[in-house]
Structure formats: structure tokens, C-alpha cells
Design a protein around this motif. Structure first.
Motif, mmCIF file in Angstrom:
data_model
loop_
_atom_site.group_PDB
_atom_site.id
_atom_site.type_symbol
_atom_site.label_atom_id
_atom_site.label_comp_id
_atom_site.label_asym_id
_atom_site.label_seq_id
_atom_site.Cartn_x
_atom_site.Cartn_y
_atom_site.Cartn_z
ATOM 1 N N GLN A 143 65.442 63.322 25.734
ATOM 2 C CA GLN A 143 64.083 63.069 25.256
ATOM 3 C C GLN A 143 63.564 61.708 25.713
ATOM 4 N N GLY A 144 64.438 60.707 25.717
ATOM 5 C CA GLY A 144 64.020 59.374 26.149
ATOM 6 C C GLY A 144 63.627 59.332 27.609
ATOM 7 N N VAL A 145 64.431 59.946 28.463
ATOM 8 C CA VAL A 145 64.124 59.938 29.902
ATOM 9 C C VAL A 145 62.847 60.710 30.184
ATOM 10 N N ILE A 146 62.672 61.852 29.543
ATOM 11 C CA ILE A 146 61.453 62.643 29.745
ATOM 12 C C ILE A 146 60.226 61.869 29.263
ATOM 13 N N ILE A 159 59.843 58.557 28.894
ATOM 14 C CA ILE A 159 59.581 57.397 29.758
ATOM 15 C C ILE A 159 58.984 57.834 31.097
ATOM 16 N N SER A 160 59.543 58.903 31.680
ATOM 17 C CA SER A 160 58.998 59.349 32.962
ATOM 18 C C SER A 160 57.575 59.897 32.799
ATOM 19 N N ALA A 161 57.283 60.523 31.659
ATOM 20 C CA ALA A 161 55.929 61.036 31.433
ATOM 21 C C ALA A 161 54.930 59.893 31.298
ATOM 22 N N VAL A 162 55.311 58.838 30.582
ATOM 23 C CA VAL A 162 54.409 57.692 30.427
ATOM 24 C C VAL A 162 54.199 56.995 31.763
ATOM 25 N N ILE A 163 55.293 56.756 32.494
ATOM 26 C CA ILE A 163 55.179 56.100 33.801
ATOM 27 C C ILE A 163 54.354 56.957 34.752
ATOM 28 N N GLY A 164 54.616 58.267 34.765
ATOM 29 C CA GLY A 164 53.865 59.162 35.640
ATOM 30 C C GLY A 164 52.387 59.205 35.302
ATOM 31 N N ILE A 212 56.599 62.506 39.341
ATOM 32 C CA ILE A 212 57.380 61.544 38.561
ATOM 33 C C ILE A 212 58.001 62.222 37.344
ATOM 34 N N VAL A 213 57.261 63.103 36.684
ATOM 35 C CA VAL A 213 57.813 63.816 35.532
ATOM 36 C C VAL A 213 58.942 64.761 35.986
ATOM 37 N N LEU A 214 58.772 65.418 37.112
ATOM 38 C CA LEU A 214 59.839 66.277 37.637
ATOM 39 C C LEU A 214 61.073 65.467 38.020
ATOM 40 N N ALA A 215 60.873 64.285 38.591
ATOM 41 C CA ALA A 215 62.005 63.416 38.912
ATOM 42 C C ALA A 215 62.717 62.981 37.629
ATOM 43 N N GLY A 216 61.972 62.693 36.574
ATOM 44 C CA GLY A 216 62.575 62.363 35.288
ATOM 45 C C GLY A 216 63.361 63.525 34.717
ATOM 46 N N PHE A 217 62.845 64.730 34.910
ATOM 47 C CA PHE A 217 63.564 65.920 34.459
ATOM 48 C C PHE A 217 64.888 66.074 35.194
ATOM 49 N N VAL A 218 64.883 65.876 36.496
ATOM 50 C CA VAL A 218 66.113 65.984 37.291
ATOM 51 C C VAL A 218 67.126 64.920 36.857
ATOM 52 N N VAL A 219 66.652 63.691 36.667
ATOM 53 C CA VAL A 219 67.547 62.614 36.221
ATOM 54 C C VAL A 219 68.133 62.943 34.854
ATOM 55 N N SER A 220 67.310 63.443 33.937
ATOM 56 C CA SER A 220 67.822 63.778 32.610
ATOM 57 C C SER A 220 68.810 64.936 32.665
#
Length: 102
Positions: free
Chosen positions: A25-28, A30-35, A51-59
Motif C-alpha cells: 500500500q505504501g509503494v502504490i 507514493i508512486s500514485a502521488v509522485i505520478g 509511474i503508477v505501473l512502475a510502482g506496481f511492479v516494484v511493489s
């Protein structure tokens, strides 16, 4: 061949599951806010999605495999109690007499 797959640990304890959920949840978030902020600044919605998809992959990489940090608190199970009476027990419905309806 299959023995290689059986040697890979595939479990997580309950505290590890909670930690994985919090990380996900934290990574998603943060990536959503940054994106969103980056996409708003450059006025390109596509970059927000990337950016949100990259956050999803990282999470997914951080939370899907059962990393050792998710297996620090294993459960201690109760020992097996041997059965004293090996006779099969009857259901209470079978022991009662069936009443005839009039």
C-alpha cells in the motif's frame, strides 16, 4: 526437477503478511502521488500511468516472493494428540429415536 521447486520456501507468517500489505500500500500510494504531481507538472497523463505501473511492479517484486523478512515469526503448532477411543463416534441424530408423524 521438482525437488528444486520443493526446496523453495513458499510461506509467510501472519506478521509477514501484514508487513507485505503495508509495503504494498505504501509503494502504490507514493508512486500514485509522485505520478500525479509529475503528470500535472508536465501535463501528460501518460507519465502518471507509467509511474503508477512502475510502482506496481516494484511493489510486486517486494511483496510477492516470500522473502526472509516475512518469515521471522513462525507459528508454533500444538502437538498431535493421539486418539484414545478408536471407535467411530455416532452422530447425535443417529442415537435419537426417530419420531413418527401422524
Amino acid at each position: 526437477m521438482l525437488s528444486i521447486f520443493k526446496s523453495i520456501p513458499s510461506h509467510m507468517d501472519y506478521k509477514g503478511q501484514k508487513l507485505a500489505e503495508q509495503i504494498f500500500q505504501g509503494v502504490i500510494l507514493i508512486s500514485a502521488v509522485i505520478g500525479f504531481v509529475y503528470g500535472l507538472i508536465i501535463e501528460q497523463f501518460g507519465w502518471t500511468v507509467y509511474i503508477v505501473l512502475a510502482g506496481f511492479v516494484v511493489s510486486c517484486v517486494l511483496t510477492l516472493p516470500p522473502w526472509p523478512m516475512y518469515r521471522k515469526n513462525p507459528l508454533s503448532w500444538q502437538p498431535i494428540i493421539p486418539e484414545i477411543n478408536p471407535e467411530p463416534t455416532q452422530k447425535p441424530q443417529e442415537t435419537l429415536k426417530k419420531k413418527k408423524h401422524k
